[in-house]
Enzyme design. Structure first.
Site, PDB file in Angstrom:
ATOM      1  CE  LYS A 211      42.851  66.605  72.638  1.00 50.28           C
ATOM      2  NZ  LYS A 211      42.883  67.147  71.287  1.00 50.28           N
ATOM      3  CD  GLU A 217      27.858  61.330  74.169  1.00 42.36           C
ATOM      4  OE1 GLU A 217      28.638  62.095  74.801  1.00 42.36           O
ATOM      5  OE2 GLU A 217      27.374  61.619  73.065  1.00 42.36           O
ATOM      6  N   GLY A 271      41.279  64.369  68.424  1.00 39.09           N
ATOM      7  CA  GLY A 271      40.565  63.142  68.803  1.00 39.09           C
ATOM      8  C   GLY A 271      40.562  62.106  67.688  1.00 39.09           C
ATOM      9  NE  ARG A 272      38.633  65.355  62.439  1.00 33.53           N
ATOM     10  CZ  ARG A 272      38.356  66.422  63.172  1.00 33.53           C
ATOM     11  NH1 ARG A 272      37.899  66.269  64.399  1.00 33.53           N
ATOM     12  NH2 ARG A 272      38.555  67.644  62.717  1.00 33.53           N
ATOM     13  CD  GLU A 357      34.466  64.932  64.585  1.00 35.62           C
ATOM     14  OE1 GLU A 357      33.520  65.067  65.382  1.00 35.62           O
ATOM     15  OE2 GLU A 357      35.411  64.161  64.804  1.00 35.62           O
ATOM     16  CG  HIS A 388      24.767  39.641  47.312  1.00 36.58           C
ATOM     17  ND1 HIS A 388      24.279  38.697  46.449  1.00 36.58           N
ATOM     18  CD2 HIS A 388      26.117  39.471  47.330  1.00 36.58           C
ATOM     19  CE1 HIS A 388      25.288  37.968  45.987  1.00 36.58           C
ATOM     20  NE2 HIS A 388      26.414  38.420  46.505  1.00 36.58           N
ATOM     21  CE  LYS A 516      30.307  67.249  72.056  1.00 42.34           C
ATOM     22  NZ  LYS A 516      31.669  67.646  72.376  1.00 42.34           N
TER      23      LYS A 516
END
Ligand code: G6Q
Length: 551
Positions: A211, A217, A271-272, A357, A388, A516
């Site tokens: 965005k 990263e 963003g999400r 978030e 399991h 960050k």
């Protein structure tokens, strides 16, 4: 933000009532409630089209639900929902509207954000995506040397990765074997290195999904991808092998991406919540544009359901209220997401971001500390694998963990009894959690098995299941693009309703900033640059130990 719609006095009164309900129900067991009322499933299940929510296996009765709906009204859920749809800046700390619903809106009306109808821009980007997707899939858009693309690597992180990666995995039956999607998010070079292993630069396309187009990263990974490509095909190949999904068009161009390969979106898309925007391009490339449109349409259906259905029959609201009931009144701090669908194995990770978030916050809209708990810890894994592993704790541990089970009625593959077994396991788990097994039942079983009385008495407590453990089950015909869109939107709105009740801003994410910033400050220390800052003794100790071990 106008908080007059949130009535603190009424909210407090609703919580007091809920506390009283908890006391009243403390010794009530769901198994007795089911035995006493054969209509319980009908009473506590609700549908949105083909999607059924069974919430009857919860610690509730009609008075509890009435008080929960009173709480939603007192918190102004409906007016906050309307404010979101009206384009008000409900993301008040970032002074932004929240309008991801416009991205999947199927009607003809205007959708106005900040005085502008956003629909023409949305349709323009969708039309460009459609052409691009069609041309890549048809082999008409090719790599620099004229070969059709076989591999597409999406480079993004957080909201620019989790949605597309989860959806692509969930919809594998709609993908093509000759066009593979890969997702690289981690700044750990291993992620890029492992992904590129075996890929042919001449037939590989990179999509930079960011965005802001500044995320460290993603920019680091993008630079490495560029280098890998240029090393083998030269600088000229960049414009043929890179596309970008971003709101920051100048930065995309500066990277060398041609304008025709830049797909934009807008700051009112968080963003999400961006999987519905151009960020969904890798999904469309994987499953085809028609299927991507179905995915949007499914979410659009859930939007209409959420916006127009009374709270009492409203799936996201009911799920949100049950979550608040457990989080705030019973004190249960986690929520398990358990899809009985191997292809949904990234769904819990996706919802972790969406929920944690959004609602991992401690300050109210009035800038005060919240008085109670907010967002739960979300976790989970596909069934039956989890059975399991961690289900032991869900059944017999000291924490009560409300669970969401998800199951498609029809599988994509008809393979013997696989799906019948999957379904039986899913239903069995919620039944077992609800029923439990009493000491008397265990002793009777051991007696029938012929165990001697002393040994049986010792063993029996370990085999008791307290039961009365809550769960929801979501059942749908098939995990197709439309249904998946609907499911994601369901959880989005659930998170919205909970944020409204907790009176927090579900749409910012300041909590990710400090780490960050410190990582930026620490990089010179790691790189041993002159003038690097000093840190606390633990951090200095770790840095020293890191350096002495460097080979
Ligand atoms: C989501 C967050 C966050 C964001 C990533 C990537 O709501 O804002 O997960 O999506 O930090 O950001 P960019 O898309 O700007 O690279």
């Amino acid at each position: 933000m106008d908080q007059t719609k949130f009535d603190q006095t009424k909210v407090d009164a609703a919580f007091l009532k809920l506390d009283a309900h908890k006391t009243r129900l403390q010794n009530t067991r769901m198994r007795d409630q089911f035995a006493g009322d054969p209509t319980r499933f009908g009473l506590f299940s609700v549908s949105c089209g083909d999607l059924l929510l069974d919430y009857s296996k919860n610690r509730i009765d009609t008075p509890v639900m009435t008080s929960l709906f009173d709480l939603a009204h007192a918190a102004g859920v409906e007016s906050k929902r309307d404010a979101m749809w009206a384009g008000e800046h409900i993301n008040f700390t970032e002074d932004r509207a929240v309008q991801h619903m416009a991205l999947r809106y199927q009607g003809d009306s205007e959708v106005v954000v900040d005085g502008l109808d956003v629909m023409p821009d949305i349709r323009r980007v969708l039309a460009a995506m459609k052409i691009f997707v069609g041309d890549v899939r048809a082999g008409e858009i090719t790599g620099h040397s004229g070969q059709a693309f076989t591999d597409i690597v999406n480079i993004g992180i957080g909201g620019s990765d989790l949605g597309p990666a989860m959806v692509t995995a969930a919809l594998v039956p709609y993908t093509r074997a000759d066009l593979r999607l890969h997702y690289v998010s981690n700044v750990d070079g291993a992620h890029m290195a492992d992904t590129l292993k075996g890929l042919d630069p001449a037939r590989t396309m990179f999509i930079i999904a960011s965005k802001t187009f500044t995320t460290d990263e993603t920019m680091t990974n993008a630079a490495s991808a560029r280098e890998w490509l240029v090393n083998s095909l030269g600088d000229d190949a960049v414009q043929d092998h890179f596309a970008a999904l971003s709101t920051n068009i100048p930065a995309c161009k500066a990277f060398g991406i041609s304008e025709a390969r830049i797909f934009g979106f807008w700051d009112w898309v968080g963003g999400r919540y961006s999987v519905w925007s151009a960020i969904g391009l890798p999904i469309a490339l994987a499953i085809g544009f028609d299927n991507f449109e179905q995915f949007l349409a499914g979410a659009g259906e859930m939007d209409i359901h959420f916006r127009d259905t009374p709270l009492e029959k409203n799936l996201p609201t009911i799920m949100a209220l049950l979550g608040v009931w457990y989080r705030n009144v019973w004190g249960f701090s986690t929520q398990a997401i358990l899809p009985y669908d191997q292809r949904m194995n990234r769904f819990a990770a996706y919802l972790q971001q969406q929920d944690m978030e959004s609602n991992g916050k401690s300050v109210t809209a009035e800038n005060k500390s919240v008085s109670g708990a907010t967002g739960p810890i979300i976790w989970g894994e596909s069934g039956t694998n989890g059975q399991h592993a961690f289900y032991q704790l869900i059944h017999q541990g000291t924490d009560i963990i409300p669970c969401d089970f998800l199951l498609a009625v029809n599988p994509h593959e008809m393979m013997g009894q696989h799906h019948a077994k999957l379904a039986a396991n899913c239903f069995a788990q919620s039944e077992a959690l609800m029923l439990g097994k009493t000491l008397e039942q265990v002793l009777a079983e051991l007696d029938i098995a012929g165990m001697d009385e002393d040994r049986a008495k010792q063993l029996a407590p370990h085999k008791v299941f307290s039961g009365n453990r809550p769960s929801n089950t979501l059942l749908y015909s098939k995990l197709d693009p439309k249904t998946l869109g609907k499911l994601i939107a369901l959880y989005e709105h659930k998170v919205f309703v909970q944020g409204a009740i907790w009176n927090i801003n579900s749409f910012d994410q300041w909590g990710v900033e400090l780490g960050k910033q410190l990582a930026k400050d620490l990089l010179p220390n790691v790189l041993d640059k002159a003038g690097a800052a000093t840190h606390d003794s633990s951090t200095e100790g770790l840095l020293a130990a890191f350096k002495t071990r460097q080979i």
